[in-house]
Enzyme design. Structure first.
Site, PDB file in Angstrom:
ATOM      1  N   ARG A 283      23.483 -12.837   3.767  1.00 42.70           N
ATOM      2  CA  ARG A 283      22.495 -11.609   3.568  1.00 42.70           C
ATOM      3  C   ARG A 283      23.234 -10.670   2.611  1.00 42.70           C
ATOM      4  O   ARG A 283      22.481 -10.078   1.618  1.00 42.70           O
ATOM      5  CB  ARG A 283      22.329 -10.877   4.794  1.00 42.70           C
ATOM      6  CG  ARG A 283      21.237 -11.465   5.826  1.00 42.70           C
ATOM      7  CD  ARG A 283      20.996 -10.691   6.999  1.00 42.70           C
ATOM      8  NE  ARG A 283      20.348 -11.441   7.790  1.00 42.70           N
ATOM      9  CZ  ARG A 283      18.948 -11.723   7.810  1.00 42.70           C
ATOM     10  NH1 ARG A 283      18.255 -11.179   6.721  1.00 42.70           N
ATOM     11  NH2 ARG A 283      18.448 -12.060   8.802  1.00 42.70           N
TER      12      ARG A 283
ATOM     13  N   HIS B 144       8.174   3.278   9.131  1.00 42.53           N
ATOM     14  CA  HIS B 144       7.967   2.313  10.186  1.00 42.53           C
ATOM     15  C   HIS B 144       6.656   2.848  10.720  1.00 42.53           C
ATOM     16  O   HIS B 144       6.733   4.110  11.161  1.00 42.53           O
ATOM     17  CB  HIS B 144       9.252   2.502  11.134  1.00 42.53           C
ATOM     18  CG  HIS B 144       9.014   1.550  12.209  1.00 42.53           C
ATOM     19  ND1 HIS B 144       9.164   0.114  11.971  1.00 42.53           N
ATOM     20  CD2 HIS B 144       8.709   1.797  13.516  1.00 42.53           C
ATOM     21  CE1 HIS B 144       8.750  -0.356  13.417  1.00 42.53           C
ATOM     22  NE2 HIS B 144       8.457   0.520  14.196  1.00 42.53           N
TER      23      HIS B 144
ATOM     24  N   SER C 137       0.883  -1.243   0.210  1.00 40.36           N
ATOM     25  CA  SER C 137       0.019   0.186  -0.021  1.00 40.36           C
ATOM     26  C   SER C 137       0.983   1.314   0.101  1.00 40.36           C
ATOM     27  O   SER C 137       0.564   2.319  -0.448  1.00 40.36           O
ATOM     28  CB  SER C 137      -1.024  -0.132   1.135  1.00 40.36           C
ATOM     29  OG  SER C 137      -0.263   0.230   2.560  1.00 40.36           O
TER      30      SER C 137
ATOM     31  N   ARG D 213      13.078  -7.794   5.317  1.00 41.90           N
ATOM     32  CA  ARG D 213      14.464  -8.277   5.585  1.00 41.90           C
ATOM     33  C   ARG D 213      15.362  -6.932   6.078  1.00 41.90           C
ATOM     34  O   ARG D 213      15.185  -6.159   5.900  1.00 41.90           O
ATOM     35  CB  ARG D 213      15.228  -8.731   4.147  1.00 41.90           C
ATOM     36  CG  ARG D 213      14.571  -9.934   3.586  1.00 41.90           C
ATOM     37  CD  ARG D 213      15.248 -10.241   2.184  1.00 41.90           C
ATOM     38  NE  ARG D 213      16.486 -10.459   2.279  1.00 41.90           N
ATOM     39  CZ  ARG D 213      17.041 -11.533   2.386  1.00 41.90           C
ATOM     40  NH1 ARG D 213      16.230 -12.598   2.802  1.00 41.90           N
ATOM     41  NH2 ARG D 213      18.297 -11.736   2.700  1.00 41.90           N
TER      42      ARG D 213
END
Ligand code: GRF
Length: 223
Positions: free
Chosen positions: A68, A112, A16, A94
């Protein structure tokens, strides 16, 4: 309008926030356009939104990379192919390493759903409810090594009510996520952001509305 900067958006799910950036770009509200969307999940819903908007999508399978750093190097390779100027993490689940951060230092943002540095990590809205805060909100920040770490660009404060659940609070916060992420992108596109240590200075007209920035919750409306 000035030339549009190229955005690469990294997602894992719903998308979104990606959609809000695409919409802002199409509406001409930001001098930026999404040129590539990268996902670590093959069936991320956001990939579909990208496709219907004729934006290139790339699935990079984490299972094909042992470390990673190797994964992040592949992400960088793709972003560079598209000459991306600014990378947006938008629900990318991640932890990113220096292999991605270093080549894009001060050119990667994350959003966030809490007022950082409170409630980093997953389920930030549930953490806020459980802690009992009266305000939470959302934060856009430049990405540094560490979970939800880095200099803060913009925050929106959202009140929490007594009968809020993690779901209802998430919904209220999300509305503001969709406002502040495009704003942060536009600040960047206009060259108004200057990182000075932990602080991000935002220059120019309209960057500050300090007079309106006082928030009280709950509010007793009598003398
Ligand atoms: C958002 O709440 C964002 O703040 C967090 O993950 C969620 C992603 O939602 N990092 P969406 O995929 O953008 O809809």
């Amino acid at each position: 309008m000035s030339k549009k900067i190229k955005l690469g958006v990294l997602i894992s799910g719903r998308g979104s926030n990606l959609q809000s950036i695409i919409d802002a770009s199409k509406a001409g509200n930001i001098d930026a356009e999404v040129v590539v969307v990268i996902s670590d999940k093959k069936d991320a819903q956001g990939l579909e939104s990208a496709r219907v908007n004729n934006i290139d999508t790339i699935f990079i399978n984490p299972k094909e990379y042992k470390k990673r750093e190797e994964y992040d190097r592949k992400v960088v390779e793709e972003l560079k192919k598209y000459k991306v100027a600014l990378v947006l993490l938008a629900g990318f689940m991640r932890i990113v390493t220096s292999a991605l951060i270093e080549p894009f230092r001060d050119r990667i943002m994350n959003i966030h759903p809490a007022l950082l540095p409170s409630f980093p990590g997953i389920n930030a809205q549930r953490q806020a409810i459980e802690y009992g805060v009266k305000f939470s909100g959302c934060t856009v920040h430049f990405v540094e090594e560490g979970m939800d770490e880095g200099p803060i660009i913009i925050q929106a404060v959202v009140p929490v009510s007594d009968n809020d659940t993690a779901e209802s609070l998430s919904k209220r916060i999300l509305k503001y996520e969709h406002k502040i992420y495009p704003m942060a992108v536009q600040f960047f596109a206009e060259g108004r952001l200057k990182v000075e240590g932990r602080r991000v200075a935002v220059s120019g007209d309209g960057a500050y509305h300090l007079g309106e920035g006082i928030l009280i919750n709950p509010y007793l409306n009598r003398r």
